[in-house]
Design an enzyme around this catalytic site. Structure first.
Site, PDB file in Angstrom:
ATOM      1  N   HIS A 175       0.850  -1.198   0.000  1.00 28.17           N
ATOM      2  CA  HIS A 175       0.000   0.000   0.000  1.00 28.17           C
ATOM      3  C   HIS A 175       0.885   1.247   0.000  1.00 28.17           C
ATOM      4  O   HIS A 175       1.995   1.220   0.527  1.00 28.17           O
ATOM      5  CB  HIS A 175      -0.897  -0.042   1.249  1.00 28.17           C
ATOM      6  N   ASP A 298     -11.224   1.775  -0.568  1.00 29.63           N
ATOM      7  CA  ASP A 298     -10.282   2.707   0.060  1.00 29.63           C
ATOM      8  C   ASP A 298     -11.014   3.606   1.060  1.00 29.63           C
ATOM      9  O   ASP A 298     -10.695   4.784   1.214  1.00 29.63           O
ATOM     10  CB  ASP A 298      -9.508   3.553  -0.965  1.00 29.63           C
TER      11      ASP A 298
HETATM   12 MN    MN Z   1      -5.659   3.076   0.851  1.00 27.20          MN
END
Ligand code: MN
Length: 336
Positions: A175, A298
């Site tokens: 990430h 997200d």
């Molecule tokens: Mn993220």
């Protein structure tokens, strides 16, 4: 169709408090733009909106998931994780986070899965924590926020992490965090260091370093997950293959068993987080195959609703849509 969202941010109060402490001292790292906005005292707008949503699992988050028909969030520690703390603090906080994450999953086994945190600052202890997280805690994989202390993991000292991940069949979500020092200067204005652009440059560069060092010849079964439609890399595969040949012949790059695009298809899976564009989705499916793209929101940085609508309206067959929406995530993250 089962809807499993794969890059859903979560934190615990102890880590938020430690980041607040860090924000008092500050430093050159570009991550402080986000850290200061989220955690420093006296700021009400941005942190008032996000921190409660990052900590919450049983209230706002679940309610919105129900409203939108989202079956599951795969939770992970929000960026920059434990990676800006000293090695001992980071190792302890990763353990505490993983314990709490396992409690959340145990409380809602049909609604949450969890990607464990670990502290790359201490690779051998990280490997032990990865084993504990995957066996005792039965978590579903791992997430790390790109570089640690301005280093990428193409160095041998980090290999215990990959050895543990591969042997436990634990996919590692690579990430983003802000570009490391040395890569940071062009991102010092216009909020460019974060999701606008810097995250993608940092994380795609890191992923390529892992390919070019020969990591996947050493660990052929290792799975790396990239968000944000593969951080742009699917668009680059043809040029990467051509130029990597040149890099081996004239640039001292190690000779590898496969081409960059072959590693990308074999060892990487991408998610759709924050790239809600049907052409990009169709291109990625064509380029990588139907089994290599997973849905992600997200949350809370991106809204849940548009992410659901984006997938529902995607101009792809129901067979492929079911894979992207949840079946591939269930396979990659060992979700029952
Ligand atoms: Mn993220």
């Amino acid at each position: 169709m089962r809807k499993i969202a794969c890059e859903e941010a979560f934190t615990i109060p102890e880590i938020a408090a430690e980041l607040r402490k860090l924000s008092r001292f500050g430093g050159p790292a570009k991550d402080f733009v986000l850290i200061n906005a989220l955690y420093s005292e006296g700021i009400t707008g941005y942190n008032a909106q996000f921190v409660p949503r990052l900590i919450d699992t049983d209230d706002m988050r679940l309610k919105q998931m129900d409203e939108l028909g989202i079956d599951m969030h795969v939770l992970s520690l929000t960026t920059p994780g434990v990676q800006m703390f000293d090695a001992d603090t980071a190792t302890e906080l990763a353990q505490l986070f993983n314990d709490r994450l396992a409690e959340v999953v145990a409380r809602h086994p049909r609604r949450y899965a969890g990607l464990a945190a670990f502290a790359p600052q201490s690779p051998k202890r990280a490997a032990r924590e990865i084993e504990r997280a995957m066996t005792s805690l039965r978590l579903n994989g791992l997430l790390v926020n790109s570089h640690t202390n301005d280093e990428y993991y193409d160095q041998e000292k980090y290999y215990p992490i990959f050895e543990a991940a591969e042997s436990l069949d634990a996919a590692i979500y690579l990430h983003p965090r802000a570009p490391m020092m040395g890569l940071d200067r062009p991102f010092d204005k216009y909020w460019m260091e974060a999701a606008l652009w810097g995250y993608g440059v940092e994380t795609s560069t890191h992923a390529l370093r892992l390919i070019f060092c020969g990591l996947f010849d050493r660990f052929p079964k290792l799975k790396i997950v990239l968000g944000h439609m593969g951080e742009g890399l699917p668009f680059w595969l043809t040029r990467l293959d051509f130029m990597h040949d040149e890099a081996v012949i004239t640039g001292n790059a190690p000779k590898l068993q496969l081409t960059p695009s072959e590693y990308f298809r074999r060892n990487f899976v991408i998610t759709t987080s924050g790239q809600e564009n049907h052409l990009a989705l169709k291109y990625s499916l064509d380029m990588l195959g139907d089994d290599n793209v997973m849905w992600a929101i997200d949350y809370p940085y991106q809204p849940m609703e548009s992410a659901v609508r984006f997938m529902e309206a995607a101009p792809i067959s129901d067979l492929v849509k079911a894979k992207v929406f949840g079946e591939t995530a269930a396979r990659i993250f060992q979700i029952k």
